[in-house]
Design an enzyme around this catalytic site. Sequence first.
Site, PDB file in Angstrom:
ATOM      1  N   ASP A  13       0.837  -1.209   0.000  1.00 26.28           N
ATOM      2  CA  ASP A  13       0.000   0.000   0.000  1.00 26.28           C
ATOM      3  C   ASP A  13       0.871   1.258   0.000  1.00 26.28           C
ATOM      4  O   ASP A  13       2.006   1.238   0.476  1.00 26.28           O
ATOM      5  CB  ASP A  13      -0.905  -0.028   1.249  1.00 26.28           C
ATOM      6  CG  ASP A  13      -2.071   0.937   1.126  1.00 26.28           C
ATOM      7  OD1 ASP A  13      -2.355   1.406   0.009  1.00 26.28           O
ATOM      8  OD2 ASP A  13      -2.713   1.221   2.170  1.00 26.28           O
TER       9      ASP A  13
ATOM     10  N   HIS B  82       2.520   3.533  -8.871  1.00 22.18           N
ATOM     11  CA  HIS B  82       2.338   2.109  -9.166  1.00 22.18           C
ATOM     12  C   HIS B  82       3.543   1.564  -9.944  1.00 22.18           C
ATOM     13  O   HIS B  82       3.990   0.451  -9.718  1.00 22.18           O
ATOM     14  CB  HIS B  82       1.055   1.889  -9.975  1.00 22.18           C
ATOM     15  CG  HIS B  82      -0.193   2.296  -9.237  1.00 22.18           C
ATOM     16  ND1 HIS B  82      -0.438   1.916  -7.932  1.00 22.18           N
ATOM     17  CD2 HIS B  82      -1.268   3.043  -9.613  1.00 22.18           C
ATOM     18  CE1 HIS B  82      -1.610   2.421  -7.545  1.00 22.18           C
ATOM     19  NE2 HIS B  82      -2.134   3.108  -8.540  1.00 22.18           N
TER      20      HIS B  82
ATOM     21  N   SER C  52      -7.381  -5.537  -5.284  1.00 21.59           N
ATOM     22  CA  SER C  52      -8.515  -6.113  -4.557  1.00 21.59           C
ATOM     23  C   SER C  52      -9.785  -5.966  -5.386  1.00 21.59           C
ATOM     24  O   SER C  52      -9.830  -5.146  -6.316  1.00 21.59           O
ATOM     25  CB  SER C  52      -8.693  -5.398  -3.214  1.00 21.59           C
ATOM     26  OG  SER C  52      -9.210  -4.093  -3.418  1.00 21.59           O
ATOM     27  N   THR C  53     -10.819  -6.725  -5.047  1.00 24.34           N
ATOM     28  CA  THR C  53     -12.090  -6.558  -5.780  1.00 24.34           C
ATOM     29  C   THR C  53     -12.597  -5.126  -5.613  1.00 24.34           C
ATOM     30  O   THR C  53     -13.186  -4.562  -6.527  1.00 24.34           O
ATOM     31  CB  THR C  53     -13.185  -7.531  -5.279  1.00 24.34           C
ATOM     32  OG1 THR C  53     -13.198  -7.496  -3.867  1.00 24.34           O
ATOM     33  CG2 THR C  53     -12.965  -8.938  -5.756  1.00 24.34           C
TER      34      THR C  53
ATOM     35  N   TRP D 117     -11.617  -2.130  -8.084  1.00 21.02           N
ATOM     36  CA  TRP D 117     -12.335  -1.858  -9.349  1.00 21.02           C
ATOM     37  C   TRP D 117     -13.119  -0.556  -9.250  1.00 21.02           C
ATOM     38  O   TRP D 117     -13.507   0.021 -10.253  1.00 21.02           O
ATOM     39  CB  TRP D 117     -13.295  -3.002  -9.701  1.00 21.02           C
ATOM     40  CG  TRP D 117     -12.629  -4.292 -10.076  1.00 21.02           C
ATOM     41  CD1 TRP D 117     -12.606  -5.446  -9.352  1.00 21.02           C
ATOM     42  CD2 TRP D 117     -11.887  -4.582 -11.284  1.00 21.02           C
ATOM     43  NE1 TRP D 117     -11.901  -6.429 -10.019  1.00 21.02           N
ATOM     44  CE2 TRP D 117     -11.456  -5.919 -11.202  1.00 21.02           C
ATOM     45  CE3 TRP D 117     -11.546  -3.825 -12.417  1.00 21.02           C
ATOM     46  CZ2 TRP D 117     -10.701  -6.533 -12.211  1.00 21.02           C
ATOM     47  CZ3 TRP D 117     -10.800  -4.434 -13.419  1.00 21.02           C
ATOM     48  CH2 TRP D 117     -10.386  -5.766 -13.307  1.00 21.02           C
TER      49      TRP D 117
ATOM     50  N   LEU E  81      10.979 -20.257  -4.764  1.00 23.91           N
ATOM     51  CA  LEU E  81       9.881 -19.483  -4.170  1.00 23.91           C
ATOM     52  C   LEU E  81       8.577 -19.630  -4.959  1.00 23.91           C
ATOM     53  O   LEU E  81       8.576 -19.623  -6.183  1.00 23.91           O
ATOM     54  CB  LEU E  81      10.291 -17.999  -4.169  1.00 23.91           C
ATOM     55  CG  LEU E  81       9.238 -17.002  -3.687  1.00 23.91           C
ATOM     56  CD1 LEU E  81       9.098 -17.070  -2.173  1.00 23.91           C
ATOM     57  CD2 LEU E  81       9.596 -15.580  -4.111  1.00 23.91           C
TER      58      LEU E  81
HETATM   59  C1  IPE Z   1      -5.352  -2.770  -0.226  1.00 21.79           C
HETATM   60  O1  IPE Z   1      -5.013  -1.441  -0.376  1.00 21.79           O
HETATM   61  C2  IPE Z   1      -5.339  -3.465  -1.555  1.00 21.79           C
HETATM   62  C3  IPE Z   1      -4.040  -3.608  -2.181  1.00 21.79           C
HETATM   63  C4  IPE Z   1      -2.897  -3.278  -1.664  1.00 21.79           C
HETATM   64  C5  IPE Z   1      -4.044  -4.205  -3.486  1.00 21.79           C
HETATM   65  P1  IPE Z   1      -6.138  -0.324  -0.530  1.00 21.79           P
HETATM   66  O2  IPE Z   1      -5.439   0.966  -0.611  1.00 21.79           O
HETATM   67  O3  IPE Z   1      -7.054  -0.666  -1.646  1.00 21.79           O
HETATM   68  O4  IPE Z   1      -6.944  -0.498   0.832  1.00 21.79           O
HETATM   69  P2  IPE Z   1      -7.756   0.555   1.682  1.00 21.79           P
HETATM   70  O5  IPE Z   1      -8.652   1.284   0.712  1.00 21.79           O
HETATM   71  O6  IPE Z   1      -6.751   1.457   2.308  1.00 21.79           O
HETATM   72  O7  IPE Z   1      -8.494  -0.259   2.690  1.00 21.79           O
HETATM   73  C1  IPE Z   2      -1.545   0.330  -3.376  1.00 18.60           C
HETATM   74  O1  IPE Z   2      -1.343   1.699  -3.374  1.00 18.60           O
HETATM   75  C2  IPE Z   2      -1.723  -0.226  -4.767  1.00 18.60           C
HETATM   76  C3  IPE Z   2      -3.088  -0.708  -5.047  1.00 18.60           C
HETATM   77  C4  IPE Z   2      -4.055  -0.746  -4.187  1.00 18.60           C
HETATM   78  C5  IPE Z   2      -3.338  -1.169  -6.403  1.00 18.60           C
HETATM   79  P1  IPE Z   2      -2.540   2.714  -3.342  1.00 18.60           P
HETATM   80  O2  IPE Z   2      -2.908   3.072  -4.748  1.00 18.60           O
HETATM   81  O3  IPE Z   2      -3.659   2.206  -2.513  1.00 18.60           O
HETATM   82  O4  IPE Z   2      -1.862   3.963  -2.645  1.00 18.60           O
HETATM   83  P2  IPE Z   2      -2.491   4.960  -1.591  1.00 18.60           P
HETATM   84  O5  IPE Z   2      -3.092   4.156  -0.493  1.00 18.60           O
HETATM   85  O6  IPE Z   2      -3.526   5.743  -2.329  1.00 18.60           O
HETATM   86  O7  IPE Z   2      -1.351   5.798  -1.143  1.00 18.60           O
HETATM   87 MG    MG Z   3      -4.108   2.392  -0.538  1.00 20.43          MG
END
Ligand code: IPE
Ligand code: IPE
Ligand code: MG
Length: 257
Positions: A25, A42, A70-71, A74, A136
């Site tokens: 995250d 990203h 995550s779902t 989307w 791995l």
């Molecule tokens: C969790 O991160 C999902 C991934 C890292 C793929 P999010 O940024 O989507 O989660 P929330 O919104 O903080 O719960």
């Molecule tokens: C995690 O980073 C990547 C995905 C969830 C795909 P975020 O895009 O959630 O980054 P923040 O949480 O907005 O900083």
């Molecule tokens: Mg995030």
Amino acid sequence: MSVSDYLKRYRLKPHLPRHVAIIMDGNGRWAKKRHLPRIAGHRAGALSIREIVRVSGQLGLSALTLYAFSTENWKRPRQEVSLLMKLLRQYLRSEVQELLQNNVRLGAIGNTKDLSGEIQEELEKAIQITSRCTGLNLILALSYSGRTDLTNAVKEIAKKVKSGKIKPEGIKEETITKALSTGALPEVDLLIRTSGEMRVSNFLLWELAYSEFYVTKTLWPDFRTPHFIAALRDFQKRQRRFGGVESVIGSVTSWAR
Ligand code: IPE
Ligand code: IPE
Ligand code: MG
């Protein structure tokens, strides 16, 4: 270099987690800090993935499960989703050789049927090409939801009950564990979440029952080898009790289940 050489290099004790799961995250915040578009975060995050996969292989971890999408993701703006998908496709294409070289076997969990046909093909191809690797196990959680995974497991078990293959009384914890998409993997010993958020965001709900949690403020694109090693060192200091009273710090006996 052998696993023990790497353990020495990183000043780690031998008892490493077998299975590490990471909620990657903070890509958006990383980009925002630099006045860059979210996708730049990203993109930088993909480099962290490459590095952490490599180190995990060097250290002889059995499995590394990465929450990539995550779902719920989307729901993000269409442009971000489509750029993320493009990046995923690029990753699958460009990393296959690196995975092969590092003896990494690729797998995926989640509703991969939600992904575009092209990405599904690319994913299948990468899984196929690396299927004989013995190092791995790298598992990408794509369009993943812990609740959906549990729901699917319940459906599968219900079918078996209906057809008489198992009795309701015969359903054990292990029946559920095995019916999940992670059923063939070792227990998740360590969950890492970057960027400081204290929640599981619908990740491995059942699997995290007795995992050690490590949350760091470091944003995912900044999370590289030294940060990963710090998480592993922290894990090695933990007392895993599994509800008991064992208090031997770092001793092998405290890891027994
Ligand atoms: C969790 O991160 C999902 C991934 C890292 C793929 P999010 O940024 O989507 O989660 P929330 O919104 O903080 O719960
Ligand atoms: C995690 O980073 C990547 C995905 C969830 C795909 P975020 O895009 O959630 O980054 P923040 O949480 O907005 O900083
Ligand atoms: Mg995030």
